[in-house]
Design a protein around this motif. Structure first.
Motif, PDB file in Angstrom:
ATOM      1  N   ARG A 153       0.855  -1.199   0.000  1.00 51.88           N
ATOM      2  CA  ARG A 153       0.000   0.000   0.000  1.00 51.88           C
ATOM      3  C   ARG A 153       0.887   1.243   0.000  1.00 51.88           C
ATOM      4  N   ASP A 154       0.261   2.403  -0.146  1.00 55.14           N
ATOM      5  CA  ASP A 154       0.988   3.673  -0.100  1.00 55.14           C
ATOM      6  C   ASP A 154       1.187   4.082   1.364  1.00 55.14           C
ATOM      7  N   ILE A 155       2.431   4.075   1.833  1.00 52.53           N
ATOM      8  CA  ILE A 155       2.715   4.381   3.245  1.00 52.53           C
ATOM      9  C   ILE A 155       3.261   5.796   3.435  1.00 52.53           C
ATOM     10  N   TRP A 156       3.285   6.594   2.362  1.00 50.28           N
ATOM     11  CA  TRP A 156       3.893   7.922   2.451  1.00 50.28           C
ATOM     12  C   TRP A 156       3.233   8.778   3.535  1.00 50.28           C
ATOM     13  N   GLY A 157       1.925   8.704   3.649  1.00 50.85           N
ATOM     14  CA  GLY A 157       1.220   9.489   4.670  1.00 50.85           C
ATOM     15  C   GLY A 157       1.610   9.094   6.087  1.00 50.85           C
ATOM     16  N   ASP A 158       2.002   7.825   6.279  1.00 58.17           N
ATOM     17  CA  ASP A 158       2.396   7.345   7.605  1.00 58.17           C
ATOM     18  C   ASP A 158       3.797   7.810   7.995  1.00 58.17           C
TER      19      ASP A 158
END
Length: 340
Positions: A120-125
């Motif tokens: 998944r896209d973890i950039w926000g985390d």
């Protein structure tokens, strides 16, 4: 037990470095765990999957190096090294900013490749932690610089007592201090560049991989030899040291040019090219200054500095607790005069 001057500013400098290291490594650990748990491992994982582990390794090494040099500088009352550590912390700030951009690109690549190598896209985390790291480094760099200014005043008197009022001797002493400090920082930036190059760019079956690994212990031996030759004022050995430093400059210039011209390895270089470039440029600048300083040290040979920089141990425990490295009592015993 190794002596550490017990003054408020000394302990303040050490505490700032320690707290910074704990916070930054905690944030890096979270980013590493999040990134690694999100990767779908395969037999042919690209170099982007090795980006985070490499950055984490470098930050761990950088902060162990930082704490060690802080303790060393304070123990020896080495003003030049204290100032150098503030600059080094600023360099880590730049590295942290570069890291954020390259991790973002690595995350996007792993999501875009077919089939995707990220769950998944973890950039926000991880973005808040990647922003917080340079902020912590910036704050601590400012605090360390303020304390370094106080330590400069605190150490100035002991340096005066150690070398006396001879301005020419003080300049020679300062040149030696700068040279030894530069050798320590040369070691870190060379090793930092090499680790990234080995892990991200090279493959283990590449002959350059084996040659680069062999160079690491040789570099450590070389830098120790350079410090020893300067302390003992061995002109012929220092001449060889200067020649080898010129060879090192040629090596880093070659690597720097090849990163942008070797089309066959462009995909391997891209995940860490900005970081490698920054390390290569800083290393080249450091080597240039080190060469100039090494030549200046050679010109100062046989002019009376050697007795002041020859390390000797305290003869007994009473002296150990009664004198600092540069104390008046130590000044009365020429054989005790020590500088790192």
């Amino acid at each position: 037990m190794v002596y550490l001057p017990s003054t408020p500013w000394t302990w303040c400098f050490l505490i700032i470095a320690f707290v910074e290291s704990v916070i930054v490594l905690g944030f890096e650990g979270f980013v590493f765990a999040t990134f690694q748990n999100n990767i779908k491992f395969s037999n042919t994982n690209p170099s982007q999957t090795r980006t985070i582990p490499t950055y984490l390794t470098l930050f761990i090494f950088a902060h162990i190096f930082l704490i060690g040099l802080v303790y060393d500088a304070l123990r020896l009352k080495n003003t030049i090294q204290v100032i150098g550590l503030c600059i080094f912390n600023g360099a880590l700030l730049i590295y942290a900013a570069i890291q954020m951009d390259q991790i973002r690109e690595a995350n996007e690549y792993l999501l875009a490749v077919k089939p995707p190598l990220a769950q998944r896209d973890i950039w926000g985390d991880i973005q808040p932690f990647l922003i917080a790291i340079p902020c912590v480094l910036a704050l601590c760099t400012v605090l360390m610089s303020i304390v370094a200014w106080k330590l400069y005043d605190e150490f100035a008197w002991t340096i005066y007592k150690h070398i006396s009022a001879d301005l020419r001797m003080k300049r020679r002493y300062l040149t030696f201090q700068i040279f030894v400090a530069l050798l320590k920082f040369d070691f870190f930036f060379f090793l930092g560049f090499t680790i990234q190059f080995l892990v991200i760019v090279l493959q283990s079956n590449d002959i350059e991989f084996q040659l680069t690994i062999v160079v690491i212990p040789l570099t450590i031996i070389f830098l120790l030899t350079a410090a020893w030759a300067t302390r003992r004022e061995i002109t012929w050995l220092m001449t060889i040291v200067v020649i080898v430093f010129h060879g090192s400059m040629a090596y880093f210039l070659f690597k720097l040019v090849r990163m942008y011209t070797d089309k066959a390895r462009l995909a391997q270089y891209l995940p860490a090219r900005r970081s490698l470039t920054s390390f290569a440029v800083i290393t080249l600048l450091l080597i240039t200054v080190t060469i100039i300083n090494a030549i200046t040290c050679m010109l100062n040979f046989n002019k009376g500095l050697k007795p002041h920089i020859t390390k000797r141990k305290f003869p007994n425990e009473e002296e150990k607790h009664g004198m600092t490295e540069l104390s008046p009592a130590a000044h009365s015993v020429p054989s005790r005069m020590t500088i790192d």
